[in-house]
Scaffold this motif. Structure first.
Motif, PDB file in Angstrom:
ATOM      1  N   TRP A 125       5.745  -3.433  -2.529  1.00 26.77           N
ATOM      2  CA  TRP A 125       4.958  -2.521  -3.371  1.00 26.77           C
ATOM      3  C   TRP A 125       3.547  -2.357  -2.803  1.00 26.77           C
ATOM      4  N   VAL A 126       2.910  -3.464  -2.473  1.00 27.61           N
ATOM      5  CA  VAL A 126       1.539  -3.405  -1.952  1.00 27.61           C
ATOM      6  C   VAL A 126       1.509  -2.727  -0.589  1.00 27.61           C
ATOM      7  N   GLU A 127       2.493  -3.015   0.254  1.00 28.64           N
ATOM      8  CA  GLU A 127       2.552  -2.356   1.560  1.00 28.64           C
ATOM      9  C   GLU A 127       2.693  -0.841   1.401  1.00 28.64           C
ATOM     10  N   ALA A 128       3.527  -0.412   0.459  1.00 25.60           N
ATOM     11  CA  ALA A 128       3.691   1.019   0.213  1.00 25.60           C
ATOM     12  C   ALA A 128       2.404   1.628  -0.340  1.00 25.60           C
ATOM     13  N   LYS A 133      -1.947   5.031  -0.012  1.00 22.77           N
ATOM     14  CA  LYS A 133      -3.239   4.977  -0.706  1.00 22.77           C
ATOM     15  C   LYS A 133      -3.093   5.053  -2.223  1.00 22.77           C
ATOM     16  N   ASN A 134      -1.878   5.129  -2.690  1.00 27.81           N
ATOM     17  CA  ASN A 134      -1.571   5.155  -4.122  1.00 27.81           C
ATOM     18  C   ASN A 134      -0.268   4.400  -4.346  1.00 27.81           C
ATOM     19  N   GLU A 135      -0.098   3.870  -5.562  1.00 26.31           N
ATOM     20  CA  GLU A 135       1.113   3.097  -5.846  1.00 26.31           C
ATOM     21  C   GLU A 135       2.357   3.979  -5.792  1.00 26.31           C
ATOM     22  N   PRO A 136       3.500   3.409  -5.361  1.00 25.42           N
ATOM     23  CA  PRO A 136       4.718   4.227  -5.235  1.00 25.42           C
ATOM     24  C   PRO A 136       5.273   4.752  -6.542  1.00 25.42           C
ATOM     25  N   VAL A 137       4.966   4.178  -7.671  1.00 26.75           N
ATOM     26  CA  VAL A 137       5.353   4.580  -9.024  1.00 26.75           C
ATOM     27  C   VAL A 137       6.821   4.972  -9.189  1.00 26.75           C
ATOM     28  N   LEU A 138       7.697   4.457  -8.385  1.00 25.15           N
ATOM     29  CA  LEU A 138       9.141   4.489  -8.601  1.00 25.15           C
ATOM     30  C   LEU A 138       9.758   5.889  -8.604  1.00 25.15           C
ATOM     31  N   ASP A 139      10.444   6.217  -7.562  1.00 24.85           N
ATOM     32  CA  ASP A 139      11.296   7.412  -7.487  1.00 24.85           C
ATOM     33  C   ASP A 139      10.532   8.738  -7.541  1.00 24.85           C
ATOM     34  N   CYS A 200      -5.769   4.394  -5.100  1.00 25.51           N
ATOM     35  CA  CYS A 200      -5.414   3.446  -6.165  1.00 25.51           C
ATOM     36  C   CYS A 200      -6.625   2.593  -6.506  1.00 25.51           C
ATOM     37  N   CYS A 201      -6.757   2.212  -7.764  1.00 21.88           N
ATOM     38  CA  CYS A 201      -7.888   1.373  -8.165  1.00 21.88           C
ATOM     39  C   CYS A 201      -7.886   0.019  -7.475  1.00 21.88           C
ATOM     40  N   GLY A 202      -6.705  -0.448  -7.030  1.00 26.06           N
ATOM     41  CA  GLY A 202      -6.604  -1.751  -6.383  1.00 26.06           C
ATOM     42  C   GLY A 202      -6.316  -2.888  -7.333  1.00 26.06           C
ATOM     43  N   GLY A 203      -6.362  -2.606  -8.636  1.00 29.97           N
ATOM     44  CA  GLY A 203      -6.126  -3.665  -9.613  1.00 29.97           C
ATOM     45  C   GLY A 203      -4.765  -4.304  -9.516  1.00 29.97           C
ATOM     46  N   PRO A 204      -3.683  -3.518  -9.415  1.00 27.47           N
ATOM     47  CA  PRO A 204      -2.355  -4.139  -9.294  1.00 27.47           C
ATOM     48  C   PRO A 204      -2.231  -5.059  -8.090  1.00 27.47           C
ATOM     49  N   ALA A 205      -2.812  -4.676  -6.966  1.00 24.03           N
ATOM     50  CA  ALA A 205      -2.765  -5.542  -5.786  1.00 24.03           C
ATOM     51  C   ALA A 205      -3.449  -6.871  -6.074  1.00 24.03           C
ATOM     52  N   ALA A 206      -4.605  -6.821  -6.749  1.00 19.56           N
ATOM     53  CA  ALA A 206      -5.312  -8.055  -7.099  1.00 19.56           C
ATOM     54  C   ALA A 206      -4.490  -8.897  -8.062  1.00 19.56           C
ATOM     55  N   GLU A 207      -3.833  -8.251  -9.024  1.00 19.13           N
ATOM     56  CA  GLU A 207      -3.026  -8.993  -9.991  1.00 19.13           C
ATOM     57  C   GLU A 207      -1.838  -9.681  -9.330  1.00 19.13           C
ATOM     58  N   MET A 208      -1.354  -9.118  -8.234  1.00 15.32           N
ATOM     59  CA  MET A 208      -0.230  -9.715  -7.519  1.00 15.32           C
ATOM     60  C   MET A 208      -0.677 -10.733  -6.474  1.00 15.32           C
ATOM     61  N   GLY A 209      -1.970 -10.871  -6.294  1.00 15.27           N
ATOM     62  CA  GLY A 209      -2.483 -11.873  -5.364  1.00 15.27           C
ATOM     63  C   GLY A 209      -3.042 -11.331  -4.068  1.00 15.27           C
ATOM     64  N   TYR A 210      -3.015 -10.021  -3.884  1.00 14.75           N
ATOM     65  CA  TYR A 210      -3.473  -9.416  -2.631  1.00 14.75           C
ATOM     66  C   TYR A 210      -4.924  -8.945  -2.802  1.00 14.75           C
ATOM     67  N   VAL A 211      -5.825  -9.903  -2.866  1.00 14.56           N
ATOM     68  CA  VAL A 211      -7.218  -9.612  -3.191  1.00 14.56           C
ATOM     69  C   VAL A 211      -7.896  -8.816  -2.086  1.00 14.56           C
ATOM     70  N   ALA A 212      -7.635  -9.145  -0.837  1.00 17.32           N
ATOM     71  CA  ALA A 212      -8.271  -8.428   0.264  1.00 17.32           C
ATOM     72  C   ALA A 212      -7.873  -6.952   0.255  1.00 17.32           C
ATOM     73  N   ARG A 213      -6.609  -6.693  -0.024  1.00 13.34           N
ATOM     74  CA  ARG A 213      -6.154  -5.308  -0.126  1.00 13.34           C
ATOM     75  C   ARG A 213      -6.827  -4.597  -1.293  1.00 13.34           C
ATOM     76  N   SER A 214      -6.942  -5.304  -2.407  1.00 19.45           N
ATOM     77  CA  SER A 214      -7.595  -4.722  -3.579  1.00 19.45           C
ATOM     78  C   SER A 214      -9.024  -4.320  -3.258  1.00 19.45           C
TER      79      SER A 214
END
Length: 401
Positions: A125-128, A133-139, A200-214
């Motif tokens: 998810w984070v790689e996508a 530059k935005n979350e894949p938001v499924l389908d 993307c705001c970067g919040g989901p990446a931070a919540e998943m542990g990817y702080v540098a990406r966020s």
């Protein structure tokens, strides 16, 4: 573990041992009754108390981050456990420290990522998100070129003191929502523009542990805001709101100069000041779903109810915001990405509570919660429709879709 990983874990334990012992030593465990994950799994490994006890065990050398990382997936970061904990509720020397379960979960996930212990779906998810530059938001096709396509035909410009930030889910999937919001703001006389290039705001990446990406997303967005002269950011999604008011200030410190406003607060003030009038009746029987990040974590619960009570014809059957500490959609904190079956169970529980009120409409103010809640509502007999609060406002204000 390698020496570097051992050092990282040692530093982590040193930082978080006091909050962990504050929880572990008190032994109240009241948090379990309001934890949405515990309600549907009944698995002690996923309890807020276990999240803190693990750190005590790590300090004693009994566990490593690799042993427990998967357990920390089972958290929506709703914050209910913190509100229910006596360490937060009571005063006095023993109860001097507020419980910090959300911060502990985020920190443990970050430690896991830094230690090379990654969850496969979060990683993809984070790689996508980084790629698009935005979350894949499924389908749904997602690309940076289309991030503002929802605004076609509305005559919105770029820049200005006030910027409307539209989260990924709304920008690409729930496009009717930002169109409604933009037209409400225009009707209420609010001057605003869009970003030059919204990421993307970067919040989901931070919540998943990817702080540098966020932080990469944060640096881009803040640079964009500054380049267009923005000083106030309007958010639709509570996840963006909490990212901009909690994560971004940590990243930028005193240099972070922006006012962050959630749309429910702004629209309530427009109605209160007579700048927005709701005249079209909506003859529905409704209850309100408090988004976790608004109610539990930011204390925003009055403005949505003020709006609902201003809609003519609406039979609003409220459930007070304290009772809703135990309510959740299950969509937050990346849970829906790694454990969709648990998210579905949490949403089903939430809709069962709504059905007990004999309503035909569940109103949300969190676009990310609406997909799982809608799925749960459509499985009931009779069905319960899920709609966003701003869509109701637009309808009652006479705004055309």
């Amino acid at each position: 573990m390698t020496t570097e990983a051992e050092d990282q874990q040692r530093d982590f334990v040193k930082q978080w041992r006091d909050p962990a012992y504050n929880c572990f030593s008190s032994g109240h465990k009241f948090c379990r009754n309001v934890c949405p994950v515990m309600q549907v799994t009944q698995n002690e490994n996923y309890s807020p108390t276990a999240f803190h006890a693990n750190i005590v065990a790590m300090e004693q050398g009994a566990l490593t981050v690799a042993d427990v990382a998967e357990d920390y997936v089972h958290c929506t970061q709703c914050g209910a456990c913190e509100l229910r904990c006596p360490n937060t509720l009571m005063a006095g020397e023993f109860y001097r420290a507020r419980t910090r379960t959300v911060d502990v979960v985020k920190a443990m996930r970050a430690l896991a990522v830094d230690s090379g212990v990654e969850q496969p779906n979060w990683k993809r998810w984070v790689e996508a998100t980084v790629d698009r530059k935005n979350e894949p938001v499924l389908d749904v096709p997602v690309s940076q070129e289309n991030v503002a396509r929802w605004a076609d035909g509305l005559g919105l410009g770029v820049g200005g003191e006030t910027v409307l930030f539209v989260d990924c889910e709304a920008a690409f999937y729930r496009t009717a929502l930002p169109r409604s919001v933009a037209q409400i703001l225009q009707l209420g006389g609010v001057e605003f523009g869009l970003m030059q290039e919204q990421w993307c705001c970067g919040g989901p990446a931070a919540e998943m542990g990817y702080v540098a990406r966020s932080r990469e997303f944060a640096e881009h967005n803040v640079a964009d805001w500054r380049s267009i002269g923005a000083t106030r950011i309007i958010t639709l999604d509570p996840h963006d709101y909490i990212t901009f008011t909690e994560d971004y200030p940590r990243y930028f410190g005193a240099d972070y100069e922006f006012e962050i406003v959630h749309i429910t607060e702004l629209v309530a003030s427009l109605i209160r000041d007579g700048k927005l009038t709701l005249t079209v009746p909506i003859e529905r029987v409704a209850t309100y779903h408090d988004p976790c990040r608004l109610n539990k974590r930011k204390g925003i619960h009055k403005s949505p109810r003020e709006i609902l009570r201003a809609i003519p014809g609406l039979d609003f059957r409220d459930v007070d915001h304290v009772t809703q500490w135990s309510y959740c959609s299950g969509a937050g904190g990346g849970l829906a990405i790694e454990k969709p079956e648990i998210t579905a169970a949490i949403s089903a529980s939430r809709l069962d509570r709504a059905a007990a009120l004999d309503v035909d409409l569940l109103v949300s103010a969190c676009v990310w919660s609406e997909r799982p809640l809608t799925a749960a509502g459509s499985s009931l007999e009779p069905q319960i429709e899920v709609r966003d609060l701003m869509e109701l406002v637009a309808e009652s204000a006479g705004v055309k879709p």
